[in-house]
Design an enzyme around this catalytic site. Structure first.
Site, short mmCIF file in Angstrom:
data_model
loop_
_atom_site.label_atom_id
_atom_site.label_comp_id
_atom_site.label_asym_id
_atom_site.label_seq_id
_atom_site.Cartn_x
_atom_site.Cartn_y
_atom_site.Cartn_z
N LYS A 44 0.86 -1.19 0.00
CA LYS A 44 0.00 0.00 0.00
C LYS A 44 0.89 1.24 0.00
CE LYS A 44 -3.97 2.14 2.16
NZ LYS A 44 -3.48 3.51 1.94
N ARG A 48 -3.64 9.12 -5.06
CA ARG A 48 -4.21 8.33 -6.16
C ARG A 48 -4.27 9.21 -7.41
NH1 ARG A 48 -7.90 4.07 -5.76
NH2 ARG A 48 -8.02 3.00 -7.78
N GLU A 107 -0.63 5.32 -8.23
CA GLU A 107 -0.38 6.19 -7.08
C GLU A 107 0.84 7.04 -7.37
OE1 GLU A 107 -1.63 6.72 -2.78
OE2 GLU A 107 -2.47 5.58 -4.45
N LYS A 128 -7.72 -3.42 2.20
CA LYS A 128 -6.53 -2.91 2.87
C LYS A 128 -6.14 -3.80 4.04
CE LYS A 128 -8.10 1.85 2.12
NZ LYS A 128 -8.47 3.11 2.79
N LYS A 157 -3.54 -3.12 7.25
CA LYS A 157 -2.61 -2.18 7.88
C LYS A 157 -2.12 -2.75 9.21
CE LYS A 157 -4.03 2.29 6.04
NZ LYS A 157 -4.36 3.68 6.41
#
Length: 979
Positions: free
Chosen positions: A327, A332, A394, A516, A518
Site C-alpha cells: 500500500k 491516487r 499512485e 486494505k 494495515k
C-alpha cells in the site's frame, strides 16, 4: 416538446440569464453548443435563491431528524391517509423540487445542482476561501471593528464567544448567522435568482485577491437575508449536509446519473445529457473515456482476520490465488495519454486525482513540456503501437539519495521543485501504476484484473524511479500475508492491499475485491512517551468552545542553551486529541485554568516554544499556548514516528493517543529531544532484530471515575433489598387503584402498591373517583367490568416503571409525568382511540422518554437495514485525516476479539454493537481481550491458560467497556486490570 420548440418559446429573461451564467466561463456559449449539441435550454428565468432552502434544504434537514425504517402496521394510517417513511418523504421533497424546476424553469437543472451539491461541481474552480478568510471579509463588509465582541466571535469562531452562545463555538455557519442577524441589510428573503448567484460565484472563483473578492461578498450581503447568507457560506465552503446524499439526488434526476458521474466526474454532463428520463446511456456511453476523469475503484477496510478477507475474494478450487501489493503512501492518480499530432512528441497527457482535481499543469501535458515534473522524463515508457491508454496508480514522493519512498505530504513540494530544477537530484514524483483501464480505444474495466495486468505489462516499460509498474506477490493462503506485512512495516510503509485477480474494475465502489491490510499499533516505543503540553486547540461541534486537542513539545537539553536562552524553551513535536475522557479534560482544565495565553501570530512566544516552518510560516499554530512551568505532562502512545516539516522537531508521532495524565512529573522530567532520539534509535535497532507484533495496549486510556448505574425497583427481576423510602415525588397528588399483579417483570399487586407509595402516590381500593388511575396487566373479572363501562383507560404497570425511571432526568425532577403511549395502555376507551399514537414515532419510539436497551433492540429488530448510508465514505474521511476507525463510538471495539467471562448482558451488547467480535473460547487465535467482573475467582486460572500465547490478550473488568462507551473514546486497559 422538442428542443426547437423549447428554444422558440424561451423568454428574453431566460436567454439573458443563460448568457450571464455561461458566458463568462472557460467555454463560450457557442463552444458549449458545439460540445453539447443537445443540451437543454430553460424557457424561463431560474427560481429565487431562497426557494432552495425553503422548499428543499430545510424540509430535508427536518426530515433527517426522523428515524428511518418501516411504518408499523398500527401507524400505517394517519389522519390524512397512509403515512410515509422518512426515506419516502426525502424522495418526495426532492422529486417535487425537480418537478417544479422542469415546469417553472425548464430542463436545464445544472444551475440548481451546482448549488445543491457544490462539492461535485468540477467546472467551478476552488474559491480559495476558508473560514478565517471568509470571517475577515465579512468583518470588513459589515464594517465591524475586528476587536469588538462580534468581530472577535467571527474571527475566532472555534473559541468560546464573547457575549455569544457557547453552542455556536466550532460552528462557523452558526457563528456567522449569530453576527449577521444583528445587522442584516434585509430581514425578508432577497430577490436574487439561482442564476445570478451562480454568476457571482463564478466571478468569485476566478478572483483570488481580497480586494476583488470583497465587492462580490458585499453584493451578496446587500441582497440576501441572514439565512440565505448562511446557506451561501456553506456552498462556498462546500459543507452542505442537506439531509440527502448526492446518490439520492442523482437517482431521482435520472437512473443513469450516478453512472455517468462515475465515468466522467462531470456534474454538467449529468444535467445536460440526462435531462430526458426516457433516454438511457447505451454502449460506449456507459464506460470510461479518454481525457475524461472517472471515479476510481477503492479498497475496502480491514476485516477481523486475514482468513475472512481471503475468503471474501471467492477463491475457487481451480483458482485459489489472490494478489498482495504494497500500500503506497501517496496520492491516487489517473493518467490519460492520446496521440496528438499538434503536440511536440506526438502525445498528449492529462492527470487527475481521485477527487477529480486536474494536475496536468504539474506533471505535464506532453513529452516536451518544459514545465513538467514527470512527462518529460518518460518518453520511452510506452511500447510501439500504444496509441492511447488510461492508467490507474499512485503518485508518490521518491528520495533518490536514499532510494526510498518519502511519506505523504511532501508530494506537491517535490513536484514543484522538479518543475523548476529537474536535474538537481532532490525528491521527485514517481508514478507507480497498478491498473490499465483503456488501451487503444478498448475499455478494459469489464475484463479481470489478471487480463488488465497482462495488458499493462505489454504496454508499459519501467522508467527507473519515474514511472514504474507496481509489483505484486501471488498468494494462496492467509498465512502468506503476515511475513509480507512484517517486511513493509520494517520499511516504514503504509501496509498492504489484497486484490482478487478474477475481479472486474468497478467504478467508485469499495468492495471485497480490493482490501486494505494495515499494521495495528506497534511496540516501537515500548511504553508511552511522557511529553509536556505547550499549546491548545479549540474544538468544533460537540467540543466547541473548549480545548479539545493539545500540542506537545520536547524540552531542549543543555547543549542547546546559551546564557540568554530560556531553559523552558520547547520544540513542537505532535498534536493529540484522541483518548481523552470528560474527566481528563476537567482535570487538565483544573491544573491549567487561567494560565493559557492567546497565540499572537505577529508576536509569537519565541522564547518559549518554536514551531515548524519558522516564525514566518508557523505551522500547526495553536489557538493558545502555556508556559511549561504552568503546564502538565501527559503520557501518549503512538503507532510510529515519521519525518515532517509541520513540527519543529522534524519528526512527529503518527496516530498519537492520550494514555494518562502524569501529575507525578513536571516539565523538568518530561521527555527531552536527546532522550527521544535515544528511544528512536533503540526502537529502530529492535525492529531490525525482531518481528513486529501487534500492541494490545492500543489507543486508549483510563477514566478515574466510574458512574454508578441507576437501578429502579420494579425494573429488576431480582431485588436484593426492599425499597428504602420515596425516591421521587413523581406521583404526588395522584390516586391509584391496582387491580392485578404485573406479568413482566413479575411483581405482585402489593409490590406495585408499595412502589406507588414510595414515589408519592396514594393507593385506593375503589375506582369510583373519576380521577383515580386504574392499573392492570391481566383481564380479570374486575378489569372486564371496567372495560364494559368504557369510561376509563386501564394503564399497564410499565407506565409506573417508566415514570420513575425518567424521574432521574430533569423532566422527572420537574414533576412532569410521562405522556401515555400505546404500549402503556391495557385498554383505551372508545372516545380516545388513536389519541396516544402521536406520543411515539412510526416505529413506536417514544418522543418523551429514554427507551431501555431492550426496547431499543426490539425497535431495531423491526427495522430493515437503512437504504441510504455512506459508512465507507465516512470511514474513508477518517482514514484520510489520520484518524482511526476506533475513534468512532459506533466502531469503538472494531477489530477486537473478546472472550467474556460472566459479565453483565449490557456490557456484552455494547461490545457487539460497537464492532467487537465475541468468542466462546480462550484458545481463539485472534483473541485480544478477556472481559470479566471485578472479584472473578477465575482470574488466576485464565492467566495460566493464556500464558502460552505469543500475543498476550489484555484482561480487563467490564467497567472498561461501559466507561469507554460513556466517554465515547477507547480508554487505557491498564487501570482496568482485575486485582
Amino acid at each position: 416538446m422538442s428542443d426547437l420548440d423549447d428554444t422558440e418559446m424561451r423568454d428574453d429573461d431566460a436567454v439573458h440569464e443563460e448568457h450571464m451564467m455561461y458566458g463568462h466561463g472557460t467555454l463560450t456559449e457557442q463552444e458549449l453548443d458545439e460540445k453539447y449539441p443537445n443540451r437543454p435550454h430553460n424557457h424561463s428565468k431560474t427560481i429565487p435563491f431562497h426557494e432552495l432552502y425553503l422548499t428543499l434544504f430545510n424540509p430535508l434537514n427536518d426530515n433527517k431528524k426522523r428515524p428511518t425504517g418501516p411504518v408499523t402496521a398500527r401507524k400505517k394510517q394517519g389522519p390524512h391517509g397512509p403515512r410515509m417513511s422518512p426515506n419516502e418523504i426525502r424522495k418526495g421533497i426532492i422529486e417535487r423540487f425537480i418537478s417544479r424546476w422542469r415546469k417553472d424553469v425548464g430542463n436545464d437543472i445544472y444551475p440548481a445542482f451546482r448549488l445543491i451539491v457544490p462539492e461535485k461541481d468540477r467546472d467551478r474552480a476552488m474559491y480559495g476561501l476558508k473560514e478565517m478568510t471568509l470571517g475577515k471579509l465579512l468583518v470588513r463588509v459589515m464594517k465591524i471593528d475586528k476587536n469588538s465582541d462580534d468581530g472577535y466571535n467571527l474571527l475566532h469562531w472555534k473559541l468560546p464567544g464573547v457575549k455569544s452562545s457557547s453552542a455556536m463555538a466550532g460552528d462557523f455557519a452558526g457563528r456567522c448567522f449569530e453576527v449577521i442577524s444583528k445587522r442584516p441589510m434585509r430581514t425578508s428573503p432577497g430577490n436574487m435568482t439561482i442564476g445570478e448567484v451562480n454568476e457571482l460565484l463564478d466571478r468569485l472563483s476566478v478572483t483570488q485577491k481580497e480586494e476583488n473578492q470583497r465587492p462580490i461578498i458585499e453584493e451578496f450581503y446587500k441582497r440576501m437575508n441572514a439565512e440565505e447568507l448562511i446557506w451561501l457560506i456553506r456552498m462556498i465552503l462546500r459543507q452542505m449536509k442537506v439531509g440527502a446524499t448526492e446518490k439520492t439526488i442523482f437517482d431521482l434526476w435520472h437512473p443513469d446519473a450516478e453512472n455517468l458521474f462515475n465515468i466522467s466526474s462531470s456534474l454538467r454532463r449529468v444535467c445536460w445529457e440526462l435531462y430526458n428520463t426516457d433516454v438511457m446511456l447505451e454502449g460506449d456511453d456507459k464506460g470510461i473515456a479518454l481525457m475524461q476523469c472517472f471515479q476510481p475503484q477503492l479498497a475496502a477496510f480491514q476485516m477481523r482476520s486475514m482468513e475472512i478477507m481471503v475468503s471474501r475474494m471467492n477463491p475457487t478450487e481451480n483458482d485459489p490465488e489472490f494478489w498482495i501489493e504494497e500500500k503506497l503512501d501517496g496520492e491516487r492518480m489517473q493518467l490519460h495519454m492520446i496521440e496528438d499530432e499538434a503536440m511536440p512528441g506526438g502525445k498528449r497527457f492529462s492527470f487527475w486525482s481521485r477527487k477529480a482535481k486536474d494536475y496536468t499543469y504539474l506533471y505535464g501535458n506532453g513529452f516536451n513540456d518544459d514545465n513538467a515534473a514527470l512527462t518529460r522524463h518518460i518518453k520511452d515508457a510506452f511500447n510501439d503501437g500504444v496509441r492511447n491508454i488510461v492508467l490507474d496508480g499512485e503518485m508518490i514522493t521518491w528520495d533518490p539519495t536514499q532510494d526510498a519512498m518519502v511519506g505523504f505530504g511532501t508530494l506537491k513540494t517535490a513536484a514543484l521543485s522538479e518543475q523548476k530544477n529537474p536535474f538537481a537530484g532532490g525528491n521527485r514524483p514517481l508514478f507507480r501504476v497498478f491498473d490499465c483501464l483503456l488501451l487503444n480505444d478498448v475499455v478494459l474495466t469489464h475484463y479481470t484484473l489478471r487480463k488488465r495486468r497482462e495488458a499493462l505489462a505489454a504496454s508499459i516499460n519501467n522508467i527507473h524511479r519515474r514511472l514504474e509498474i507496481h509489483e505484486y506477490t501471488k498468494a494462496r493462503s492467509a498465512a502468506e500475508i503476515e511475513p509480507l506485512l512484517r517486511k513493509v512495516v520494517a520499511e516504514s510503509s503504509e501496509g498492504l492491499v489484497l486484490k482478487n485477480p478474477r475481479s472486474a474494475y468497478r467504478l467508485n465502489e469499495r468492495n471485497d475485491d480490493w482490501m486494505k491490510v494495515k499494521p495495528e499499533y506497534m511496540t516501537e516505543f515500548g511504553e508511552a512517551l511522557d511529553c509536556i503540553v505547550v499549546g491548545g486547540y479549540y474544538g468544533s461541534g460537540k467540543r466547541g468552545g473548549r480545548l479539545s486537542s493539545f500540542m506537545c513539545g520536547l524540552r531542549l537539553d543543555d547543549e542547546f542553551f546559551s546564557q540568554k536562552t530560556n531553559p523552558q524553551k520547547t520544540w513542537s513535536f505532535f498534536k493529540v486529541g484522541g483518548g481523552f475522557s470528560a474527566s481528563d479534560y476537567a482535570e487538565i482544565r483544573h491544573h491549567t485554568e487561567g494560565k493559557w495565553i492567546d497565540w499572537d501570530f505577529k508576536n509569537p512566544p519565541k522564547d518559549w516554544v518554536e514551531l515548524g516552518g519558522g516564525w514566518e510560516r508557523q505551522y500547526e499554530k495553536p489557538d493558545v499556548w502555556i508556559k511549561p512551568e504552568d503546564s502538565v505532562v501527559i503520557s501518549v502512545k503512538a503507532a510510529s514516528a515519521g519525518t515532517t516539516d509541520q513540527f519543529r522537531c522534524g519528526v512527529t508521532l503518527r496516530f498519537p493517543r492520550f494514555k494518562k495524565l502524569r501529575l507525578d512529573k513536571d516539565w523538568k522530567s518530561a521527555l527531552s529531544w536527546n532522550e527521544f532520539c535515544t528511544v528512536k534509535v533503540r526502537a529502530e535497532e529492535e525492529k531490525k532484530e525482531k518481528q513486529f507484533k501487534v500492541d494490545d495496549e492500543r489507543k486508549k486510556r483510563t477514566s478515574t471515575k466510574r458512574k454508578r448505574t441507576v437501578v429502579i425497583q420494579g425494573h429488576e427481576d431480582d431485588v436484593q433489598a426492599p425499597y428504602a423510602g420515596p425516591a421521587t415525588k413523581v406521583f404526588d397528588g395522584l390516586s391509584f387503584c391496582t387491580l392485578t399483579e404485573c406479568a413482566r417483570p413479575k411483581k405482585s399487586k402489593a409490590d406495585l402498591e408499595q412502589l406507588v407509595k414510595a414515589n408519592g402516590g396514594n393507593v385506593v381500593a375503589s375506582d369510583k373517583d373519576p380521577k383515580t388511575i386504574i392499573i392492570a396487566d391481566r383481564k380479570l373479572v374486575k378489569v372486564a367490568s371496567v372495560q364494559k363501562r368504557d369510561e376509563k383507560n386501564i394503564i399497564r404497570p410499565s407506565w409506573l416503571f417508566d415514570c420513575i425511571r425518567q424521574s432521574e432526568s430533569d423532566i422527572g425532577r420537574a414533576g412532569l409525568l410521562l405522556p401515555l403511549e400505546p404500549y402503556h395502555l391495557f385498554y383505551t376507551v372508545t372516545a380516545e382511540g388513536g389519541k396516544y399514537d402521536e406520543n411515539v414515532d412510526e416505529f413506536g419510539d417514544s418522543y418523551a422518554r429514554d427507551v431501555t436497551t431492550e426496547e431499543l433492540l426490539a425497535l431495531f429488530s423491526k427495522m430493515p437495514a437503512m437504504v441510504e448510508n455512506d459508512f465507507d465514505g465516512l470511514l474513508e474521511q477518517f482514514n484520510e485525516h489520520g484518524q482511526e476507525l476506533n475513534a468512532m463510538p459506533g466502531w469503538m471495539f472494531q477489530g477486537f476479539t473478546i472472550y467474556c467471562d460472566d459479565i453483565p448482558a449490557e456490557a456484552k451488547r455494547l461490545l457487539e454493537f460497537a464492532g467487537g467480535r465475541l468468542v466462546q473460547s480462550l484458545g481463539d487465535d485472534e483473541l485480544t481481550h478477556v472481559v470479566l467482573q471485578p472479584g472473578n475467582s477465575r482470574v488466576r486460572e485464565i492467566r495460566k491458560q493464556l500464558a502460552p500465547k505469543r500475543r498476550q490478550p489484555r484482561i480487563v473488568t467490564d467497567a472498561w467497556v461501559t466507561d469507554s462507551w460513556e466517554e465515547r473514546t477507547l480508554l487505557d486497559e491498564e487501570r482496568y486490570a482485575p486485582v
